[in-house]
Design an enzyme around this catalytic site. Structure first.
Site, PDB file in Angstrom:
ATOM      1  N   LYS B  87       9.852  87.418  87.231  1.00 36.31           N
ATOM      2  CA  LYS B  87       9.765  87.068  88.456  1.00 36.31           C
ATOM      3  C   LYS B  87       7.852  87.329  88.590  1.00 36.31           C
ATOM      4  O   LYS B  87       7.107  86.589  89.687  1.00 36.31           O
ATOM      5  CB  LYS B  87       9.517  88.923  88.901  1.00 36.31           C
ATOM      6  N   GLU B 109       9.449  94.315  98.258  1.00 36.90           N
ATOM      7  CA  GLU B 109      10.709  94.884  98.240  1.00 36.90           C
ATOM      8  C   GLU B 109      11.355  95.011  96.328  1.00 36.90           C
ATOM      9  O   GLU B 109      10.758  94.015  95.718  1.00 36.90           O
ATOM     10  CB  GLU B 109      11.224  94.175  98.595  1.00 36.90           C
ATOM     11  N   SER B 376      15.851  86.715  82.469  1.00 42.66           N
ATOM     12  CA  SER B 376      15.266  86.656  82.573  1.00 42.66           C
ATOM     13  C   SER B 376      14.515  87.974  82.403  1.00 42.66           C
ATOM     14  O   SER B 376      12.924  87.465  83.181  1.00 42.66           O
ATOM     15  CB  SER B 376      16.128  87.016  84.219  1.00 42.66           C
TER      16      SER B 376
END
Lengths: 259, 396
Positions: B87, B109, B376
């Site tokens: 991210k 969010e 990830s």
């Protein structure tokens, strides 16, 4: 000629919004008939959506109540068929693009025409995306209502030039809901609209008090109220119709400068 | 005549309230300017390398490869990035862009909390205000990440509406953006939402495949046979796929969260069970009923618990360039434990969905074939929830 024009022939227009099926369809039908009697010039019928991203908490609540009661698009078309036995004022759907898309835009618009709906407001369908639906709507004589926001000054003329039915002026930033003050320069937006079209315009978002409605109607062609009416329905449930009627009468007087 | 922008086949577009249109146009113009600006790119690269720890390793998982007995498996270690997931790649890009645009406040969010933590981190670094919207249900399953965000100086707003998960957090962030545009940038965390977000986020995440392509060529002298990544909105997957899209011989496999199974209602496998719709600013696949009401989806993974998928994935599916496979909670939890034991790497439960599919696929492939799995994120945040899944109560 657009049937919606009639809503603006009786002085300044008062336009209430009601979520269909909150708390049930029988009550919705009673409220609509009562609102017409009380002087509503056009009624916005909300088809509930699971995730209404343009709505504040009050109308979100109405959507949830309606959907948990088992309301569907088909049941709402049946409601409109029933209403059209006697309700004469223009009726406009307000819902989200996915409700129309998933029903099949062609199918949806043809059902609108068949049952007597005059226009559609899709708050998540801006100018750039509207052709996908407006071309089909036109085929069935349904007006796709355009919205103009406080942030749209540089877009207002482009939107106004292609507007149908009426223009919905969003009074303030944010989502639907009751506000104490409206600070947007609505006059300026109305001025741009008038230069580009003779389609009437009404102001909504945040209006609840008669004085606010009067002020908005003075500078435009009418006032739209949603959350304040949903609050009444929230409070009185199945017995709301007379209370909504009383409120509509007060607001119609306000927009007509008869307070 | 109007003109729709940001299309991937029939998907994408800008289905948002008029109030937000100028904000997304302003963002698109700024992005088109800065993406080719060498100062901006140098600044971003410096942040990615010196602050976030890029490039991330492409690690040959020898034990995993031997145990599964088929294709050679490499792990793209996004879990080693600062803040513990991919991210940060997108967030540093967007925060820097927002700063250049003169914005002083970020809103975001978050589902699992990884994007929220990354945004809170970038805001702290760049001296910006930060507000994160998180489904109330997720604030419970990911309490540690809530604490991390607060520690980083961010406000966390629990969202009670709807299913109180990721989709409701997105809706609430959009509502907030509608009410405050001037000083606020909505730092969207996935390749979803209205144009230009799917493109911007993809470009910032494409660093994953830009690196892995060079790394695998260096290590193996050839491209991999398949690239596997988990898909919620799809940001790590599109980042992992992007630079291989023109290489038709490389299979691109996205792993969706099937929850309790794609034949149940408790699933979040959008491409496998959904249909085309319009929601959260985009046309794409969504889990929904026949009237277009968005389904209350479910997955053990808060980060994949979303009823939609990014429009570019929808397009890659339509044209058959990428495959999307469902992975159940059970399979993901098994993979979570398996990778921990075999390689000493605890993957995020999201990433464990990709590992789970590799566990099925690798044994069916010859030993001279090569697989890249994108890990990830790291799984520390999930340990308590997985323990509970196995019937063990632990205190964080």
């Amino acid at each position: 000629m657009s049937n919606i024009k009639k809503a603006f022939e009786n002085g300044k227009a008062f336009i209430p919004f009601i979520t269909c099926g909150d708390p049930d369809l029988e009550t919705t039908a009673k409220i609509i008939r009562e609102a017409e009697k009380a002087g509503a010039d056009l009624i916005e019928l909300g088809i509930p959506f699971s995730d209404p991203t343009a709505e504040g908490p009050v109308i979100q609540g109405a959507n949830i109540r309606a959907l948990s009661g088992g309301i569907t698009t088909d049941k709402i078309f049946d409601l409109v068929t029933d209403l059209r036995k006697d309700v004469k004022i223009p009726l406009v759907f307000m819902t989200y693009a996915n409700v129309v898309f998933s029903y099949g835009a062609e199918n949806f618009m043809s059902r609108c025409k068949e049952t007597g709906i005059d226009g559609i407001i899709l708050p998540d369908l801006p100018y750039e995306e509207k052709d996908e639906f407006s071309e089909i709507a036109e085929k069935y004589d349904i007006d796709m209502i355009s919205l103009i926001a406080p942030t749209s000054e540089n877009r207002a003329s482009m939107i106004a030039k292609e507007a149908k039915g009426f223009i919905y002026i969003v009074s303030s930033l944010g989502v639907t809901g009751i506000r104490n003050e409206i600070n947007t320069d609505i006059n300026r937006i109305v001025e741009i609209i008038r230069k580009n079209t003779d389609v009437p315009c009404a102001v909504g978002f945040g209006i609840s008090e008669p004085r606010q409605a009067q002020k908005m109607a003075e500078i435009s062609d009418g006032a739209i109220v949603g959350s304040a009416i949903i609050r009444i329905i929230e409070q009185y449930g199945k017995d709301s119709a007379p209370f909504v009627g009383e409120y509509v009468r007060l607001m119609k007087d306000a927009v007509s400068n008869k307070l | 005549m109007s003109q729709s922008k940001g299309r991937f086949g029939i998907h994408g577009g800008q289905y948002i309230p008029e109030t937000l249109m100028n904000a997304v146009i302003e963002l698109e113009n700024a992005y088109n300017h800065y993406k080719n600006d060498s100062d901006f790119n140098n600044e971003l690269t410096a942040l990615l390398n010196d602050y976030a720890g890029r490039p991330s390793n492409l690690y040959y998982a020898e034990k995993l490869t031997e145990e599964l007995g088929g294709a050679k498996i490499y792990l793209k270690r996004e879990d080693l990035n600062h803040t513990g997931s991919h991210k940060i790649n997108n967030v540093l890009g967007q925060a820097l862009l927002a700063k250049k645009m003169g914005k002083t406040r970020l809103i975001a969010e978050t589902g699992a909390g990884q994007h929220g933590v990354a945004t809170a981190t970038a805001a702290a670094l760049m001296g910006m205000e930060c507000v994160v919207f998180m489904g109330e249900e997720d604030t419970k399953r990911q309490a540690l990440n809530v604490y991390r965000m607060k520690l980083l100086g961010s406000e966390v707003i629990p969202v009670k509406a709807g299913t109180a998960t990721l989709k409701d957090a997105v809706s609430e962030a959009m509502r907030e953006w509608t009410s405050r545009i001037g000083d606020t940038h909505y730092c969207l965390g996935s390749v979803m939402g209205p144009h230009p977000f799917p493109t911007i986020v993809r470009d910032f995440q494409a660093v994953i495949s830009r690196e892995s392509r060079n790394q695998i060529l260096e290590k193996e002298g050839r491209l991999p046979d398949a690239v596997i990544a988990c898909v919620g909105g799809g940001s790590n997957a599109i980042g992992s796929f992007y630079h291989y899209i023109p290489d038709k011989e490389v299979r691109l496999i996205g792993c969706e969260a099937a929850g309790r199974g794609i034949d149940t209602f408790e699933t979040a496998a959008t491409v496998n069970t959904g249909s085309v719709g319009i929601f959260h600013g985009m046309k794409s696949y969504f889990c929904q009923d026949k009237y277009g009401q968005i389904a209350p989806v479910y997955s053990i993974s808060a980060g994949l618990d979303y009823p939609g998928v990014g429009p570019e994935h929808a397009y890659l599916h339509d044209i058959g360039r990428a495959e999307y496979v469902p992975i159940t909670d059970d399979e993901a939890v098994n993979a979570f434990e398996y990778l921990s034991r075999t390689e000493g790497i605890i993957p995020a439960i999201e990433s464990a969905h990709a590992v789970a599919y590799a566990m099925k696929l690798a044994p069916t492939m010859d030993k001279d074939k090569i697989l890249i799995i994108t890990v990830s994120g790291r799984g520390d945040k999930d340990c308590a929830a997985i323990a509970r899944y196995r019937g063990e109560e632990i205190y964080e």
